[in-house]
Design a protein around this motif. Structure first.
Motif, PDB file in Angstrom:
ATOM      1  N   ALA A   1       0.853  -1.190   0.000  1.00 55.62           N
ATOM      2  CA  ALA A   1       0.000   0.000   0.000  1.00 55.62           C
ATOM      3  C   ALA A   1       0.889   1.239   0.000  1.00 55.62           C
ATOM      4  N   LEU A   2       0.460   2.231  -0.760  1.00 47.82           N
ATOM      5  CA  LEU A   2       1.129   3.533  -0.742  1.00 47.82           C
ATOM      6  C   LEU A   2       0.154   4.540  -0.143  1.00 47.82           C
ATOM      7  N   GLY A   3       0.581   5.228   0.898  1.00 46.30           N
ATOM      8  CA  GLY A   3      -0.268   6.246   1.513  1.00 46.30           C
ATOM      9  C   GLY A   3      -0.048   7.577   0.812  1.00 46.30           C
ATOM     10  N   SER A   4       0.125   8.648   1.590  1.00 50.79           N
ATOM     11  CA  SER A   4       0.312   9.970   0.989  1.00 50.79           C
ATOM     12  C   SER A   4       1.796  10.279   0.742  1.00 50.79           C
ATOM     13  N   ARG A   5       2.656   9.250   0.878  1.00 48.67           N
ATOM     14  CA  ARG A   5       4.087   9.329   0.495  1.00 48.67           C
ATOM     15  C   ARG A   5       4.922  10.195   1.430  1.00 48.67           C
ATOM     16  N   HIS A   6       4.501  10.347   2.678  1.00 49.20           N
ATOM     17  CA  HIS A   6       5.238  11.231   3.580  1.00 49.20           C
ATOM     18  C   HIS A   6       6.344  10.529   4.376  1.00 49.20           C
ATOM     19  N   SER A   7       6.559   9.240   4.149  1.00 51.75           N
ATOM     20  CA  SER A   7       7.682   8.594   4.840  1.00 51.75           C
ATOM     21  C   SER A   7       8.983   8.919   4.111  1.00 51.75           C
ATOM     22  N   PHE A   8      10.070   8.877   4.876  1.00 52.74           N
ATOM     23  CA  PHE A   8      11.365   9.305   4.334  1.00 52.74           C
ATOM     24  C   PHE A   8      12.242   8.131   3.917  1.00 52.74           C
ATOM     25  N   ASN A   9      11.850   6.913   4.285  1.00 56.43           N
ATOM     26  CA  ASN A   9      12.620   5.737   3.888  1.00 56.43           C
ATOM     27  C   ASN A   9      11.765   4.906   2.922  1.00 56.43           C
TER      28      ASN A   9
ATOM     29  N   VAL B   1      -4.689   8.421   6.979  1.00 57.11           N
ATOM     30  CA  VAL B   1      -4.924   7.773   8.279  1.00 57.11           C
ATOM     31  C   VAL B   1      -4.245   6.401   8.291  1.00 57.11           C
ATOM     32  N   ALA B   2      -4.490   5.606   7.232  1.00 56.78           N
ATOM     33  CA  ALA B   2      -3.941   4.243   7.230  1.00 56.78           C
ATOM     34  C   ALA B   2      -2.412   4.253   7.231  1.00 56.78           C
ATOM     35  N   GLY B   3      -1.806   5.169   6.473  1.00 57.11           N
ATOM     36  CA  GLY B   3      -0.344   5.231   6.413  1.00 57.11           C
ATOM     37  C   GLY B   3       0.262   5.727   7.712  1.00 57.11           C
TER      38      GLY B   3
ATOM     39  N   ALA C   1       2.782   4.201  13.377  1.00 54.76           N
ATOM     40  CA  ALA C   1       2.637   4.739  14.741  1.00 54.76           C
ATOM     41  C   ALA C   1       2.961   6.227  14.814  1.00 54.76           C
ATOM     42  N   THR C   2       2.490   6.954  13.833  1.00 54.65           N
ATOM     43  CA  THR C   2       2.669   8.417  13.835  1.00 54.65           C
ATOM     44  C   THR C   2       2.015   9.020  15.086  1.00 54.65           C
ATOM     45  N   HIS C   3       2.615  10.071  15.599  1.00 52.10           N
ATOM     46  CA  HIS C   3       2.153  10.645  16.868  1.00 52.10           C
ATOM     47  C   HIS C   3       2.142  12.162  16.823  1.00 52.10           C
TER      48      HIS C   3
ATOM     49  N   LEU D   1       3.016  -1.734   9.645  1.00 55.99           N
ATOM     50  CA  LEU D   1       4.103  -1.418   8.692  1.00 55.99           C
ATOM     51  C   LEU D   1       3.751  -1.847   7.269  1.00 55.99           C
ATOM     52  N   GLY D   2       2.490  -2.050   6.981  1.00 53.23           N
ATOM     53  CA  GLY D   2       2.081  -2.504   5.648  1.00 53.23           C
ATOM     54  C   GLY D   2       2.417  -3.960   5.380  1.00 53.23           C
ATOM     55  N   ALA D   3       2.839  -4.691   6.414  1.00 58.01           N
ATOM     56  CA  ALA D   3       3.341  -6.055   6.228  1.00 58.01           C
ATOM     57  C   ALA D   3       2.251  -7.115   6.292  1.00 58.01           C
TER      58      ALA D   3
ATOM     59  N   ILE E   1      -3.443  -4.828   3.061  1.00 57.62           N
ATOM     60  CA  ILE E   1      -3.750  -3.430   2.724  1.00 57.62           C
ATOM     61  C   ILE E   1      -5.017  -3.028   3.455  1.00 57.62           C
ATOM     62  N   VAL E   2      -4.910  -1.987   4.263  1.00 58.19           N
ATOM     63  CA  VAL E   2      -6.041  -1.537   5.072  1.00 58.19           C
ATOM     64  C   VAL E   2      -7.022  -0.795   4.173  1.00 58.19           C
ATOM     65  N   SER E   3      -8.204  -1.383   3.999  1.00 58.58           N
ATOM     66  CA  SER E   3      -9.209  -0.736   3.142  1.00 58.58           C
ATOM     67  C   SER E   3     -10.110   0.189   3.942  1.00 58.58           C
TER      68      SER E   3
ATOM     69  N   THR F   1       2.345  23.870   2.146  1.00 58.41           N
ATOM     70  CA  THR F   1       3.362  22.835   2.306  1.00 58.41           C
ATOM     71  C   THR F   1       3.736  22.761   3.773  1.00 58.41           C
ATOM     72  N   PRO F   2       3.658  21.571   4.379  1.00 59.25           N
ATOM     73  CA  PRO F   2       4.065  21.476   5.777  1.00 59.25           C
ATOM     74  C   PRO F   2       5.588  21.527   5.898  1.00 59.25           C
ATOM     75  N   SER F   3       6.055  21.955   7.062  1.00 54.46           N
ATOM     76  CA  SER F   3       7.489  21.987   7.341  1.00 54.46           C
ATOM     77  C   SER F   3       8.185  22.763   6.221  1.00 54.46           C
TER      78      SER F   3
ATOM     79  N   LEU G   1      14.937  16.162   5.232  1.00 63.25           N
ATOM     80  CA  LEU G   1      14.867  14.752   5.617  1.00 63.25           C
ATOM     81  C   LEU G   1      14.456  14.727   7.086  1.00 63.25           C
ATOM     82  N   GLN G   2      14.001  13.585   7.557  1.00 64.23           N
ATOM     83  CA  GLN G   2      13.616  13.507   8.979  1.00 64.23           C
ATOM     84  C   GLN G   2      14.061  12.172   9.587  1.00 64.23           C
ATOM     85  N   SER G   3      14.398  12.235  10.886  1.00 63.35           N
ATOM     86  CA  SER G   3      14.628  11.052  11.718  1.00 63.35           C
ATOM     87  C   SER G   3      13.970  11.330  13.061  1.00 63.35           C
TER      88      SER G   3
ATOM     89  N   TRP H   1       9.339   4.459  12.560  1.00 69.70           N
ATOM     90  CA  TRP H   1       9.359   3.553  11.403  1.00 69.70           C
ATOM     91  C   TRP H   1       9.340   4.289  10.063  1.00 69.70           C
ATOM     92  N   GLY H   2       8.806   5.495  10.027  1.00 69.50           N
ATOM     93  CA  GLY H   2       8.636   6.173   8.744  1.00 69.50           C
ATOM     94  C   GLY H   2       9.726   7.184   8.430  1.00 69.50           C
ATOM     95  N   LYS H   3      10.755   7.254   9.275  1.00 66.86           N
ATOM     96  CA  LYS H   3      11.798   8.257   9.074  1.00 66.86           C
ATOM     97  C   LYS H   3      13.148   7.550   8.900  1.00 66.86           C
TER      98      LYS H   3
HETATM   99  C1  LIG Z   1       6.428  17.181   6.854  1.00 66.69           C
HETATM  100  C2  LIG Z   1       6.238  15.906   7.648  1.00 66.69           C
HETATM  101  C3  LIG Z   1       5.834  15.986   8.963  1.00 66.69           C
HETATM  102  C4  LIG Z   1       5.661  14.810   9.712  1.00 66.69           C
HETATM  103  N1  LIG Z   1       5.223  14.927  10.988  1.00 66.69           N
HETATM  104  C5  LIG Z   1       5.075  13.823  11.752  1.00 66.69           C
HETATM  105  C6  LIG Z   1       4.609  13.910  13.082  1.00 66.69           C
HETATM  106  O1  LIG Z   1       4.212  14.980  13.557  1.00 66.69           O
HETATM  107  N2  LIG Z   1       4.597  12.783  13.833  1.00 66.69           N
HETATM  108  C7  LIG Z   1       4.999  11.588  13.342  1.00 66.69           C
HETATM  109  O2  LIG Z   1       4.989  10.599  14.093  1.00 66.69           O
HETATM  110  N3  LIG Z   1       5.380  11.448  12.047  1.00 66.69           N
HETATM  111  C8  LIG Z   1       5.413  12.534  11.244  1.00 66.69           C
HETATM  112  N4  LIG Z   1       5.790  12.404   9.931  1.00 66.69           N
HETATM  113  C9  LIG Z   1       5.996  11.056   9.392  1.00 66.69           C
HETATM  114  C10 LIG Z   1       4.718  10.507   8.761  1.00 66.69           C
HETATM  115  O3  LIG Z   1       3.608  10.762   9.579  1.00 66.69           O
HETATM  116  C11 LIG Z   1       4.800   8.990   8.597  1.00 66.69           C
HETATM  117  O4  LIG Z   1       5.888   8.671   7.786  1.00 66.69           O
HETATM  118  C12 LIG Z   1       3.518   8.381   8.017  1.00 66.69           C
HETATM  119  O5  LIG Z   1       3.630   6.988   7.975  1.00 66.69           O
HETATM  120  C13 LIG Z   1       3.211   8.890   6.615  1.00 66.69           C
HETATM  121  O6  LIG Z   1       1.939   8.443   6.218  1.00 66.69           O
HETATM  122  P1  LIG Z   1       1.620   8.298   4.660  1.00 66.69           P
HETATM  123  O7  LIG Z   1       0.145   8.243   4.499  1.00 66.69           O
HETATM  124  O8  LIG Z   1       2.352   9.299   3.880  1.00 66.69           O
HETATM  125  O9  LIG Z   1       2.173   6.836   4.366  1.00 66.69           O
HETATM  126  P2  LIG Z   1       3.360   6.359   3.377  1.00 66.69           P
HETATM  127  O10 LIG Z   1       4.588   7.085   3.740  1.00 66.69           O
HETATM  128  O11 LIG Z   1       2.908   6.415   1.977  1.00 66.69           O
HETATM  129  O12 LIG Z   1       3.468   4.836   3.856  1.00 66.69           O
HETATM  130  C14 LIG Z   1       3.918   4.532   5.153  1.00 66.69           C
HETATM  131  C15 LIG Z   1       3.640   3.061   5.481  1.00 66.69           C
HETATM  132  O13 LIG Z   1       2.231   2.887   5.604  1.00 66.69           O
HETATM  133  C16 LIG Z   1       1.828   1.796   4.786  1.00 66.69           C
HETATM  134  N5  LIG Z   1       0.475   2.073   4.347  1.00 66.69           N
HETATM  135  C17 LIG Z   1      -0.007   3.190   3.752  1.00 66.69           C
HETATM  136  N6  LIG Z   1      -1.308   3.035   3.482  1.00 66.69           N
HETATM  137  C18 LIG Z   1      -1.645   1.797   3.905  1.00 66.69           C
HETATM  138  C19 LIG Z   1      -2.828   1.021   3.864  1.00 66.69           C
HETATM  139  N7  LIG Z   1      -3.960   1.490   3.342  1.00 66.69           N
HETATM  140  N8  LIG Z   1      -2.797  -0.233   4.356  1.00 66.69           N
HETATM  141  C20 LIG Z   1      -1.663  -0.758   4.887  1.00 66.69           C
HETATM  142  N9  LIG Z   1      -0.506  -0.065   4.961  1.00 66.69           N
HETATM  143  C21 LIG Z   1      -0.514   1.191   4.465  1.00 66.69           C
HETATM  144  C22 LIG Z   1       2.823   1.780   3.635  1.00 66.69           C
HETATM  145  O14 LIG Z   1       2.859   0.515   2.991  1.00 66.69           O
HETATM  146  C23 LIG Z   1       4.091   2.085   4.395  1.00 66.69           C
HETATM  147  O15 LIG Z   1       4.567   0.913   5.005  1.00 66.69           O
HETATM  148  C24 LIG Z   1       5.930  13.535   9.134  1.00 66.69           C
HETATM  149  C25 LIG Z   1       6.315  13.459   7.798  1.00 66.69           C
HETATM  150  C26 LIG Z   1       6.454  14.632   7.049  1.00 66.69           C
HETATM  151  C27 LIG Z   1       6.841  14.540   5.604  1.00 66.69           C
END
Ligand SMILES: Cc1cc2nc3c(=O)[nH]c(=O)nc-3n(C[C@H](O)[C@H](O)[C@H](O)COP(=O)(O)OP(=O)(O)OC[C@H]3O[C@@H](n4cnc5c(N)ncnc54)[C@H](O)[C@@H]3O)c2cc1C
Length: 419
Positions: free
Chosen positions: A38-46, A107-109, A114-116, A159-161, A164-166, A280-282, A287-289, A373-375
Motif C-alpha cells: 500500500a502507498l499512503g500519501s508518500r510522507h515517509s522518508f525511507n 490515516v492508514a499510512g 505509529a505516527t504521533h 508497517l504494511g506487512a 492493505i487496510v481498506s 506545504t508542511p514543514s 529529511l527527517q529522523s 518507522w517512517g523516518k
Molecule cells: C512534513 C512531515 C511531517 C511529519 N510529521 C510527523 C509527526 O508529527 N509525527 C509523526 O509521528 N510522524 C510525522 N511524519 C511522518 C509521517 O507521519 C509517517 O511517515 C507516516 O507513515 C506517513 O503516512 P503516509 O500516508 O504518507 O504513508 P506512506 O509514507 O505512503 O506509507 C507509510 C507506510 O504505511 C503503509 N500504508 C499506507 N497506506 C496503507 C494502507 N492502506 N494499508 C496498509 N498499509 C498502508 C505503507 O505501505 C508504508 O509501510 C511527518 C512526515 C512529514 C513529511
C-alpha cells in the motif's frame, strides 16, 4: 518509474502504481499480484512503502467517512487524509484525540508507522484505532476489532506487512476548542530541571531547538480551553517570552503556513496540527529522523544531544521534542512506556545525514531509543528487535497472514525480518 516520495529523496522501485476505485478492485489487485504494497500519501522518508511489484495507492478508493455517534467511532476508507477527516468530524461536532504536526498524511499510512502528536496523556494516533478492515494476501477481507480479534494489538502498527487496510475505525470524542501559545528562548536549564512541569503545562507541548546555545528556540503549547493552563497575558514560561506574531518552527519561514497561535481559541481540527492543510508542511526540502525514548531517560537523553550539538546542529533545520503516552500496540515505539520523541528535521543532504545516524544511535542506545518507522534510521532488525518485547510475535503474525511474502520489501527484510 520516476515516482517519488513527498520529500523527493526516494524514487520508488515499484513496477507501477495502481489506483483501485473500489474494495473489490483492490481485492483483485492483491490476489493477482506477485508482490504488492500500500502507498499512503508518500510522507515517509525511507523505503518502508516501496516494493519491486505493484504499489496500491488508495487515493481514488470510494471516499467514506461514517460517524457512529452511539459507539463514538468514525470509519474511514483507506485513502482518507487526516485533514479531510478532521474537517468533517468538526463539522459534525466530533473530534479525534490528537493529530500529527501535519494533516496531509493518510490515516492508514500514519497508523501503520505509529505516527504521533504530543501530550503527556496522549497515545500516538494508532491508539485510536478500534477496528481495521484488511485486504490480505489471497485477496480476502479480514475484519479485526479491538478487544475481540486475537492479535489485534499486533495488527494496528502493521508497517504494511500484513495486508492493505481498506478501512479504519477510530475512537472519537465530542469536539473541543484549543488555544495555541508560542513562547521563545526558554532557558534550557530551567526546562530540564522542571521537565515534567514543562510538558504537563498544556494538552500538547512541543519544544523546538537546534541543540546549540543556552535557550530552547520555541515552545508550542496547545491547550484545551476547558483545562487550566497558560493564560492570556502570561509573560514568562521557564525563562521564555511570548511570541508576538505567528511563528513557524523553522527560522525564516512564514508563520502564516501554521495553525493559528497567539491564544485565539478555535476548533481542535485547526489547532492540534502545526501546519495548515492548504500549505506545504514543514519545509519540503528536508529529511527527517526520530527516536522514541522512555520518559525516565528524557532529561539525560536531551543532555546527550545538547552535548552532540557540534555534530548535529550543522545538519539540522530544527529538532522537536514531544511527549507520548504508553500503549500496548506491539510495534509501536511507545509500547509499554510513556516517552518522549526526539525528532530531527535535517537539511536534505542524505549522505551526510546517513553518516551521522550510526553515531547518534550509538549515543541514544543506552536509553533504549526506538526509531520512528517512517523516518530515516540506521539500525537493522538485530538492533531494533530487542527493543520490542512482541517483535517475534509480530514476525509470526506476518508469516501467518502473508506466508508467501507478498507484502515483504527491502525495508522489512532489513529492519524487521533481518535477512
Ligand atoms: C512534513 C512531515 C511531517 C511529519 N510529521 C510527523 C509527526 O508529527 N509525527 C509523526 O509521528 N510522524 C510525522 N511524519 C511522518 C509521517 O507521519 C509517517 O511517515 C507516516 O507513515 C506517513 O503516512 P503516509 O500516508 O504518507 O504513508 P506512506 O509514507 O505512503 O506509507 C507509510 C507506510 O504505511 C503503509 N500504508 C499506507 N497506506 C496503507 C494502507 N492502506 N494499508 C496498509 N498499509 C498502508 C505503507 O505501505 C508504508 O509501510 C511527518 C512526515 C512529514 C513529511
Amino acid at each position: 518509474m520516476q515516482e517519488r516520495n513527498w520529500a523527493g529523496n526516494l524514487s520508488y522501485q515499484a513496477e507501477r502504481i495502481a489506483h483501485p476505485r473500489t474494495v473489490e478492485e483492490l481485492q483483485e489487485l492483491v490476489a493477482g499480484a506477485r508482490t504488492i504494497r500500500a502507498l499512503g500519501s508518500r510522507h515517509s522518508f525511507n523505503d518502508i512503502a516501496d516494493t519491486s511489484g505493484t504499489l496500491a495507492a488508495l487515493d481514488l478508493l470510494d471516499p467514506v467517512i461514517t460517524v457512529d455517534a452511539q459507539n463514538m467511532t468514525v470509519t474511514v476508507s483507506g485513502g482518507t487524509r487526516y485533514g479531510t477527516l478532521a474537517a468533517e468530524l468538526q463539522r459534525q461536532g466530533f473530534a479525534l484525540h490528537n493529530l500529527a504536526s501535519l494533516p496531509h498524511i493518510s490515516v492508514a499510512g500514519a497508523v501503520a508507522t505509529a505516527t504521533h502528536g504530543s501530550g503527556d496523556g496522549n497515545g500516538n494516533l494508532a491508539t485510536a484505532v478500534a477496528g481495521l478492515e484488511l485486504v490480505v494476501a489471497d485477496g480476502g477481507i479480514l475484519t479485526a476489532h479491538r478487544g475481540e480479534t486475537a492479535d489485534f494489538d499486533g495488527m494496528v502498527v502493521g508497517l504494511g506487512a500484513l495486508g492493505i487496510v481498506s478501512s479504519v475505525t477510530l475512537d472519537i470524542e465530542q469536539a473541543f476548542q484549543v488555544t495555541q501559545h508560542v513562547f521563545e528562548d526558554l532557558d534550557w536549564e530551567q526546562v530540564l530541571e522542571n521537565f515534567d512541569d514543562v510538558t504537563s503545562s498544556a494538552y500538547s507541548v512541543s519544544l523546538f531547538t537546534d541543540w546549540s546555545g543556552s535557550t530552547v528556540g520555541q515552545a508550542w503549547l496547545k491547550g484545551r480551553v476547558s483545562d487550566p493552563g497558560v493564560v492570556a497575558g502570561q509573560r514568562d514560561f521557564f525563562g521564555g517570552t511570548p511570541a508576538l506574531s505567528a511563528r513557524h518552527p523553522l527560522p525564516g519561514v512564514s508563520g502564516s503556513n501554521c495553525t493559528e497561535q497567539l491564544g485565539v481559541p478555535g476548533p481542535w481540527s485547526d489547532r492540534l496540527a502545526h501546519f495548515r492543510m492548504e500549505f506545504t508542511p514543514s519545509k519540503g526540502d528536508e529529511l527527517q529522523s526520530e527516536y522514541l525514548v522512555p520518559r525516565e531517560h528524557a532529561v539525560d537523553a536531551i543532555r546527550t544531544l545538547r552535548r552532540l550539538s557540534g555534530l548535529l546542529t550543522p545538519l539540522l533545520l530544527v529538532s522537536e521534542i514531544r511527549t507520548i503516552a504508553a500503549d500496548r500496540l506491539w510495534l509501536s515505539p511507545n509500547y509499554g512506556r510513556d516517552g518522549i520523541g526526539l525528532h530531527f528535521t535535517w537539511r536534505q543532504d542524505q549522505p551526510a545525514v546517513e553518516s551521522v545516524l550510526p553515531l547518534l544511535e550509538a549515543e541514544l542506545a543506552p536509553f533504549a531509543a526506538r526509531p520512528h518507522w517512517g523516518k530515516l534510521f540506521d539500525g537493522g532488525a538485530a538492533a531494533v528487535g530487542p527493543l520490542y518485547p512482541r517483535f517475534d510475535d509480530f514476525r509470526t503474525l506476518a508469516g501467518r497472514l502473508d506466508p508467501a511474502g507478498k507484502f515483504r520489501n527491502r525495508f522489512l527484510d532489513y529492519a524487521v525480518f533481518g535477512c
